[in-house]
Enzyme design. Structure first.
Site, PDB file in Angstrom:
ATOM      1  N   ALA A 149     -16.755  24.523  52.854  1.00 43.82           N
ATOM      2  CA  ALA A 149     -16.312  25.903  52.662  1.00 43.82           C
ATOM      3  C   ALA A 149     -16.802  26.445  51.315  1.00 43.82           C
ATOM      4  O   ALA A 149     -17.226  27.599  51.207  1.00 43.82           O
ATOM      5  CB  ALA A 149     -14.789  25.981  52.751  1.00 43.82           C
ATOM      6  N   TYR A 150     -16.738  25.601  50.292  1.00 41.07           N
ATOM      7  CA  TYR A 150     -17.242  26.000  48.976  1.00 41.07           C
ATOM      8  C   TYR A 150     -18.715  26.372  49.054  1.00 41.07           C
ATOM      9  O   TYR A 150     -19.141  27.438  48.590  1.00 41.07           O
ATOM     10  CB  TYR A 150     -17.034  24.861  47.972  1.00 41.07           C
TER      11      TYR A 150
END
Length: 238
Positions: A149-150
């Site tokens: 997600a980062y």
């Protein structure tokens, strides 16, 4: 160098953002920073005349509130440097996954998107060069097993670089910096440091100065927009 319009640096209470804020202040620029947590010691900023605004970019409301307070502080901007970031690992819990992705999306993409749009008039009000710089991440080019997600939201920020460069040309230049390892954290142990250093060809911890130098290069290059500059010590060749 002196400039009447401030440089805005988000997420600048510590580490790379702090180093850049203090350096630009020493060069004669007015500086405004945002910071997330009220536990930070802001006295060094205040001694140099740097304006500090607390901001929570994890929600649309927090972003909107920051923009409102920013416009109360200045009528123009020399540059906007999007340094605010969060580092959340992926989770196996669906609710935590959703909350984490939304938080990272808001900080890494929605905040820069809204701030750029709303600060365009402030940048255009500056009578000199005008720049936006997105701080992305070198890992965007490789992906991550544990921080999907980062990486995805940093990749989205990298994509916004090209979009805003096209939208805001020719009056505002928009570029990005994609760093890898720049500074270790205080609690990083020797084993982790050794492993991390081996991921790059240069195998060194360069320190915040390499980012400050790159920012200075971008802000003083009149023929640069829509590019991502990797500052990663040769990770791509290892």
């Amino acid at each position: 160098m002196t400039c009447s319009s401030p440089i805005l640096i988000t997420g600048a209470a510590q580490r790379l953002g702090k180093a850049a804020a203090l350096w630009f202040a020493d060069q004669g620029y007015p500086v405004i920073i945002s910071y997330r947590s009220d536990h930070h010691d802001l006295s060094e900023f205040h001694q140099k005349g740097i304006i500090t605004l607390q901001a929570d970019f994890s929600t649309p409301e927090g972003i909107s509130d920051f923009i409102h307070h920013l416009k109360q502080q200045t009528s123009s901007l020399r540059a906007v440097i999007h340094n605010a970031s969060d580092w959340l690992p992926d989770s196996s819990d669906m609710e935590q996954m959703s909350e984490g992705f939304t938080r990272l999306f808001n900080i890494h993409m929605l905040a820069p998107y809204l701030i750029n749009q709303q600060c365009q008039p402030l940048l255009l009000a500056s009578d000199g060069p005008r720049d936006i710089v997105h701080m992305t991440d070198a890992v965007v080019s490789k992906g991550s097993r544990k921080h999907g997600a980062y990486v995805a939201t940093k990749a989205g920020l990298e994509s916004l670089t090209q979009s805003f460069a096209a939208m805001f040309a020719p009056q505002i230049r928009v570029n990005a910096i994609a760093p890898a390892l720049i500074m270790f954290n205080e609690d990083d142990d020797d084993a982790y440091k050794a492993k991390a250093l081996k991921k790059s060809a240069l195998q060194t911890e360069p320190g915040a100065d390499v980012i400050t130098r790159t920012l200075d290069y971008i802000l003083n290059n009149p023929y640069l927009t829509g590019v991502v500059i990797p500052v990663e010590g040769g990770r791509s060749v290892v």
